[in-house]
Design a protein around this motif. Structure first.
Motif, PDB file in Angstrom:
ATOM      1  N   VAL A   1       0.854  -1.190   0.000  1.00 63.88           N
ATOM      2  CA  VAL A   1       0.000   0.000   0.000  1.00 63.88           C
ATOM      3  C   VAL A   1       0.890   1.240   0.000  1.00 63.88           C
ATOM      4  O   VAL A   1       1.853   1.327   0.773  1.00 63.88           O
ATOM      5  CB  VAL A   1      -0.931   0.021   1.226  1.00 63.88           C
ATOM      6  N   VAL A   2       0.571   2.191  -0.876  1.00 65.07           N
ATOM      7  CA  VAL A   2       1.209   3.505  -0.872  1.00 65.07           C
ATOM      8  C   VAL A   2       0.079   4.523  -0.771  1.00 65.07           C
ATOM      9  O   VAL A   2      -0.673   4.713  -1.719  1.00 65.07           O
ATOM     10  CB  VAL A   2       2.054   3.743  -2.137  1.00 65.07           C
ATOM     11  N   SER A   3      -0.056   5.178   0.377  1.00 68.51           N
ATOM     12  CA  SER A   3      -1.257   5.982   0.624  1.00 68.51           C
ATOM     13  C   SER A   3      -0.951   7.264   1.385  1.00 68.51           C
ATOM     14  O   SER A   3       0.017   7.351   2.142  1.00 68.51           O
ATOM     15  CB  SER A   3      -2.267   5.150   1.430  1.00 68.51           C
ATOM     16  N   ALA A   4      -1.826   8.258   1.184  1.00 62.34           N
ATOM     17  CA  ALA A   4      -1.735   9.511   1.928  1.00 62.34           C
ATOM     18  C   ALA A   4      -2.399   9.401   3.295  1.00 62.34           C
ATOM     19  O   ALA A   4      -2.295  10.311   4.112  1.00 62.34           O
ATOM     20  CB  ALA A   4      -2.394  10.638   1.127  1.00 62.34           C
ATOM     21  N   LYS A   5      -3.074   8.283   3.551  1.00 63.74           N
ATOM     22  CA  LYS A   5      -3.706   8.069   4.853  1.00 63.74           C
ATOM     23  C   LYS A   5      -2.618   7.614   5.827  1.00 63.74           C
ATOM     24  O   LYS A   5      -2.047   6.529   5.667  1.00 63.74           O
ATOM     25  CB  LYS A   5      -4.829   7.032   4.751  1.00 63.74           C
ATOM     26  N   ILE A   6      -2.321   8.455   6.823  1.00 65.01           N
ATOM     27  CA  ILE A   6      -1.118   8.250   7.637  1.00 65.01           C
ATOM     28  C   ILE A   6      -1.403   7.833   9.079  1.00 65.01           C
ATOM     29  O   ILE A   6      -0.467   7.564   9.831  1.00 65.01           O
ATOM     30  CB  ILE A   6      -0.257   9.528   7.654  1.00 65.01           C
ATOM     31  N   LEU A   7      -2.664   7.760   9.478  1.00 62.22           N
ATOM     32  CA  LEU A   7      -2.966   7.382  10.860  1.00 62.22           C
ATOM     33  C   LEU A   7      -2.606   5.927  11.110  1.00 62.22           C
ATOM     34  O   LEU A   7      -2.675   5.091  10.214  1.00 62.22           O
ATOM     35  CB  LEU A   7      -4.450   7.604  11.153  1.00 62.22           C
ATOM     36  N   ASP A   8      -2.221   5.607  12.347  1.00 58.69           N
ATOM     37  CA  ASP A   8      -1.909   4.226  12.698  1.00 58.69           C
ATOM     38  C   ASP A   8      -3.098   3.311  12.419  1.00 58.69           C
ATOM     39  O   ASP A   8      -2.930   2.163  11.999  1.00 58.69           O
ATOM     40  CB  ASP A   8      -1.522   4.122  14.182  1.00 58.69           C
ATOM     41  N   SER A   9      -4.304   3.826  12.655  1.00 56.53           N
ATOM     42  CA  SER A   9      -5.507   3.021  12.412  1.00 56.53           C
ATOM     43  C   SER A   9      -5.644   2.658  10.937  1.00 56.53           C
ATOM     44  O   SER A   9      -6.103   1.559  10.599  1.00 56.53           O
ATOM     45  CB  SER A   9      -6.755   3.767  12.887  1.00 56.53           C
ATOM     46  N   ASP A  10      -5.232   3.576  10.042  1.00 58.53           N
ATOM     47  CA  ASP A  10      -5.273   3.297   8.599  1.00 58.53           C
ATOM     48  C   ASP A  10      -4.278   2.194   8.251  1.00 58.53           C
ATOM     49  O   ASP A  10      -4.587   1.277   7.486  1.00 58.53           O
ATOM     50  CB  ASP A  10      -4.932   4.559   7.804  1.00 58.53           C
ATOM     51  N   LYS A  11      -3.074   2.299   8.822  1.00 59.31           N
ATOM     52  CA  LYS A  11      -2.040   1.297   8.539  1.00 59.31           C
ATOM     53  C   LYS A  11      -2.454  -0.076   9.053  1.00 59.31           C
ATOM     54  O   LYS A  11      -2.306  -1.086   8.357  1.00 59.31           O
ATOM     55  CB  LYS A  11      -0.712   1.717   9.183  1.00 59.31           C
ATOM     56  N   ILE A  12      -2.970  -0.096  10.282  1.00 55.29           N
ATOM     57  CA  ILE A  12      -3.372  -1.374  10.878  1.00 55.29           C
ATOM     58  C   ILE A  12      -4.505  -2.002  10.087  1.00 55.29           C
ATOM     59  O   ILE A  12      -4.520  -3.221   9.865  1.00 55.29           O
ATOM     60  CB  ILE A  12      -3.776  -1.165  12.353  1.00 55.29           C
ATOM     61  N   LEU A  13      -5.449  -1.188   9.619  1.00 53.83           N
ATOM     62  CA  LEU A  13      -6.542  -1.711   8.803  1.00 53.83           C
ATOM     63  C   LEU A  13      -5.995  -2.337   7.528  1.00 53.83           C
ATOM     64  O   LEU A  13      -6.399  -3.441   7.142  1.00 53.83           O
ATOM     65  CB  LEU A  13      -7.539  -0.598   8.469  1.00 53.83           C
ATOM     66  N   GLY A  14      -5.072  -1.627   6.864  1.00 54.81           N
ATOM     67  CA  GLY A  14      -4.496  -2.164   5.632  1.00 54.81           C
ATOM     68  C   GLY A  14      -3.794  -3.485   5.857  1.00 54.81           C
ATOM     69  O   GLY A  14      -3.958  -4.437   5.082  1.00 54.81           O
ATOM     70  N   LEU A  15      -3.025  -3.587   6.953  1.00 54.07           N
ATOM     71  CA  LEU A  15      -2.321  -4.837   7.271  1.00 54.07           C
ATOM     72  C   LEU A  15      -3.297  -5.933   7.668  1.00 54.07           C
ATOM     73  O   LEU A  15      -3.133  -7.102   7.297  1.00 54.07           O
ATOM     74  CB  LEU A  15      -1.313  -4.596   8.393  1.00 54.07           C
ATOM     75  N   ASN A  16      -4.334  -5.567   8.408  1.00 56.33           N
ATOM     76  CA  ASN A  16      -5.348  -6.545   8.805  1.00 56.33           C
ATOM     77  C   ASN A  16      -6.064  -7.142   7.604  1.00 56.33           C
ATOM     78  O   ASN A  16      -6.426  -8.317   7.601  1.00 56.33           O
ATOM     79  CB  ASN A  16      -6.370  -5.907   9.741  1.00 56.33           C
ATOM     80  N   LEU A  17      -6.289  -6.333   6.600  1.00 52.55           N
ATOM     81  CA  LEU A  17      -6.986  -6.805   5.407  1.00 52.55           C
ATOM     82  C   LEU A  17      -6.100  -7.675   4.527  1.00 52.55           C
ATOM     83  O   LEU A  17      -6.606  -8.416   3.684  1.00 52.55           O
ATOM     84  CB  LEU A  17      -7.512  -5.610   4.595  1.00 52.55           C
ATOM     85  N   GLY A  18      -4.771  -7.589   4.724  1.00 51.92           N
ATOM     86  CA  GLY A  18      -3.897  -8.479   3.960  1.00 51.92           C
ATOM     87  C   GLY A  18      -2.749  -7.826   3.242  1.00 51.92           C
ATOM     88  O   GLY A  18      -2.041  -8.500   2.482  1.00 51.92           O
ATOM     89  N   ALA A  19      -2.535  -6.517   3.444  1.00 52.96           N
ATOM     90  CA  ALA A  19      -1.370  -5.883   2.815  1.00 52.96           C
ATOM     91  C   ALA A  19      -0.091  -6.397   3.473  1.00 52.96           C
ATOM     92  O   ALA A  19      -0.064  -6.700   4.657  1.00 52.96           O
ATOM     93  CB  ALA A  19      -1.453  -4.367   2.957  1.00 52.96           C
ATOM     94  N   ASP A  20       0.968  -6.498   2.681  1.00 57.81           N
ATOM     95  CA  ASP A  20       2.257  -6.953   3.206  1.00 57.81           C
ATOM     96  C   ASP A  20       3.101  -5.789   3.723  1.00 57.81           C
ATOM     97  O   ASP A  20       3.988  -5.998   4.551  1.00 57.81           O
ATOM     98  CB  ASP A  20       3.028  -7.685   2.108  1.00 57.81           C
ATOM     99  N   ALA A  21       2.836  -4.590   3.232  1.00 57.60           N
ATOM    100  CA  ALA A  21       3.570  -3.400   3.673  1.00 57.60           C
ATOM    101  C   ALA A  21       2.691  -2.180   3.438  1.00 57.60           C
ATOM    102  O   ALA A  21       1.825  -2.181   2.557  1.00 57.60           O
ATOM    103  CB  ALA A  21       4.891  -3.262   2.925  1.00 57.60           C
ATOM    104  N   TYR A  22       2.917  -1.132   4.251  1.00 56.83           N
ATOM    105  CA  TYR A  22       2.127   0.100   4.150  1.00 56.83           C
ATOM    106  C   TYR A  22       3.101   1.277   4.179  1.00 56.83           C
ATOM    107  O   TYR A  22       3.778   1.508   5.179  1.00 56.83           O
ATOM    108  CB  TYR A  22       1.138   0.180   5.311  1.00 56.83           C
ATOM    109  N   ILE A  23       3.177   2.005   3.072  1.00 62.15           N
ATOM    110  CA  ILE A  23       4.079   3.147   2.937  1.00 62.15           C
ATOM    111  C   ILE A  23       3.232   4.411   2.781  1.00 62.15           C
ATOM    112  O   ILE A  23       2.281   4.438   1.995  1.00 62.15           O
ATOM    113  CB  ILE A  23       5.007   2.982   1.717  1.00 62.15           C
ATOM    114  N   THR A  24       3.559   5.459   3.531  1.00 64.63           N
ATOM    115  CA  THR A  24       2.765   6.682   3.479  1.00 64.63           C
ATOM    116  C   THR A  24       3.362   7.703   2.510  1.00 64.63           C
ATOM    117  O   THR A  24       4.577   7.765   2.323  1.00 64.63           O
ATOM    118  CB  THR A  24       2.645   7.321   4.875  1.00 64.63           C
ATOM    119  N   LYS A  25       2.484   8.506   1.915  1.00 63.90           N
ATOM    120  CA  LYS A  25       2.890   9.602   1.040  1.00 63.90           C
ATOM    121  C   LYS A  25       3.127  10.858   1.880  1.00 63.90           C
ATOM    122  O   LYS A  25       2.446  11.041   2.893  1.00 63.90           O
ATOM    123  CB  LYS A  25       1.789   9.891   0.007  1.00 63.90           C
ATOM    124  N   PRO A  26       4.049  11.723   1.488  1.00 65.60           N
ATOM    125  CA  PRO A  26       4.983  11.570   0.363  1.00 65.60           C
ATOM    126  C   PRO A  26       6.015  10.504   0.682  1.00 65.60           C
ATOM    127  O   PRO A  26       6.351  10.296   1.860  1.00 65.60           O
ATOM    128  CB  PRO A  26       5.632  12.960   0.252  1.00 65.60           C
TER     129      PRO A  26
END
Length: 230
Positions: free
Chosen positions: A78-103
């Motif tokens: 995931v490469v996203s402008a959503k930077i909250l910890d809750s956003d990252k945890i949701l992405g990982l919970n759904l099955g993402a292998d990594a979460y990178i924030t923009k910029p």
């Protein structure tokens, strides 16, 4: 052989930026601004890894991940402008292998991609003990598939590497750091929370009231007990 990467992103400038770096690192790049096309493009181009934005018009990146995870362990970054910890945890919970924030630094994306492929390749090297059975779980290291009661358990590539490490060394305790090292060569500040999320996701997929597989050893880490019946 070059790997095929699909970018799902509605910002064409970001797509172009990623393509420049991916092409320079000998990856074959495809892209779409519509997440609804993801499954068809994955089959059409034999995609090896996805880069997914979260905020898109027709379908969110979260929904794309859920669609992919129904029948595929394809690596997802995931490469996203959503930077909250809750956003990252949701992405990982759904099955993402990594979460990178923009910029973001494009080379960070390349580093994650190389790490994922390097770890996947390393799983092909050691072919000892191809089938591991513990209670109702059966891990086929050749096919890279985990089954419970003969049904395939859908895992992310990171989840597979963790369960493979634990089942291959049943009875051994691994710290969070050791488990993180088996999925990534690169340290980052939030690895501790990330590992807890991966362990939680694994437990939700394989454990039930009768069988508890992943044991937390307080102050030390995690292990899977040996199956005394095998």
């Amino acid at each position: 052989m070059s790997k095929n990467i699909l970018i799902i992103e509605d910002d064409k400038d970001i797509i172009e930026l990623l393509k420049i770096y991916l092409d320079a690192n000998d990856f074959i790049t495809y892209s779409t601004t519509n997440g609804l096309e993801a499954k068809d493009l994955i089959k059409k181009y034999n995609i090896d890894l996805l880069i997914v934005d979260i905020m898109m018009p027709n379908i969110t990146g979260y929904e794309v991940i859920k669609l992919i995870r129904k029948d595929s362990n394809l690596p997802i970054i995931v490469v996203s402008a959503k930077i909250l910890d809750s956003d990252k945890i949701l992405g990982l919970n759904l099955g993402a292998d990594a979460y990178i924030t923009k910029p973001f630094n494009p080379m960070e994306v390349i580093a994650y991609i190389n790490s994922i492929f390097r770890r996947n390749n390393s799983l092909n090297v050691n072919q000892e003990s191809l089938i591991i059975k513990i209670k109702d779980l059966e891990l086929n290291k050749s096919q890279k598939v985990l089954r419970k009661n003969n049904k395939v358990v859908p895992l992310t590539s990171y989840e597979y590497k963790i369960i493979e490490k634990l089942m291959s060394n049943a009875g051994c305790i691994f710290t969070k750091t050791q488990l993180y090292e088996c999925i990534s060569d690169d340290y980052f500040e939030g690895y501790d929370n990330t590992m807890m999320v991966h362990i939680s996701n694994l437990r939700s997929k394989i454990e039930d009231d009768e069988n508890k597989y992943i044991v937390t050893v307080r102050g030390l880490g995690y292990k899977i007990e040996k199956d005394t019946k095998n």
